[in-house]
Write a protein that holds these residues in place. Sequence first.
Motif: not given
Length: 398
Positions: A142-149
């Motif tokens: 499992v990969d943990v992803w971060v999303y930001t803008h």
Amino acid sequence: MTPKTTFILVWILTSFSGCIQKYNPKPDSAYTNALVVEGSLNSGQGQALLEISRTGTLSAPTQLPESGAQVVVQGSDGTNYTLSEAAKGSYAAQNLNLDSGRQYRLMITTRDGAEYVSDFVSIIPNPPIDSVNYQTEANGSVDVWVYTHNPLNNTRFYQWEFGETWEFHSAYGSSLKYDTLPGSGGDSIFLVPSTLQLATALPIDSSIFRCWQSDSSTLLLIGNSAALASDAINLPIANIPAGSQKLGFLYSINVRQFGWSEAGYQFLQAMKTNTEELGSVFGPLPTQLGSNIHCINSPSNLVIGYFNVSPLQQKRYFISNSQLPNWNYNSGCTLQVLANNSDSITKYSYGLLPVQPVDSAPVPFNNYLFTILSFTASTANCVDCALTGSSNKPSFWP
């Protein structure tokens, strides 16, 4: 010493030995006892923390915390903010709430009287983290992803850190324990309780059954949107191997995000290159890393670090085992059956803890009690989770 910087000293010291056996110069003393400054200063609410240490030597490359230093953050208006030593080599302050319209510099005076000063830097904007999520990979991990803008498009350069916590249970819940009875022939080991009450289940000892472990990121996790039209970025920051204990029940990750200047990001990129290209003779030396911190009363003193100021953004995310029905965590634990008598326990229970009763027999003239004749046991770390974790429930746990 964190893995981010451990390599630098080792590589520098070993690379000076060269490739020709006949030429073995001693490591340059300038690369030992260098001051190391780690961390991006949180300009807003919460804890602002910097780690300060010294590099060791070729024979002892472990980084040494720099204790007893005076650490001050100074604004361009002359305002000073003191960071106190919260732990050895860790300097912190709470709720700095620095003015984004001013610049700031770091000033360090070490116990030996060396004075270090950084260049003045601006506070780098840091937008809130949009979301944290996970993706299952083809290999089952499992990969943990971060999303930001940032809709203002004025951050562009980012760093992430994370702390992770997971709940785990002992492979076997124990309702029994050993006790000893001193005697002339030596201590006698016996089982507690030794009898069962009719139709009453023995309670499991929850203090050794349900536990938590924690870990934190060790790699430099950076990314940038400089080549993109919009300041938006998403990437994986953590990987959980297939079948890991971390997702056996409930897992939590707290992602921390900082914005960086372009020059500071280049420093981090050089650090990351050095770390990931272990042993490369083409990696940059610390003097080429572009630190913005300098020793003003002894300019030859080497500094490894970059002073950066940004508000901290963070987001916590949970993943439950129920979301991954085919996770199949296997503890590898097995049970053994032991007779409930002192001789058998003494002879066969070394390294084992008792689990549950197996066979029992009525106690004469008592219709409610049964003597335990045998019981199951397993290795200690399969029964007592507190041996590898903490039984104290974290405050943020549901």
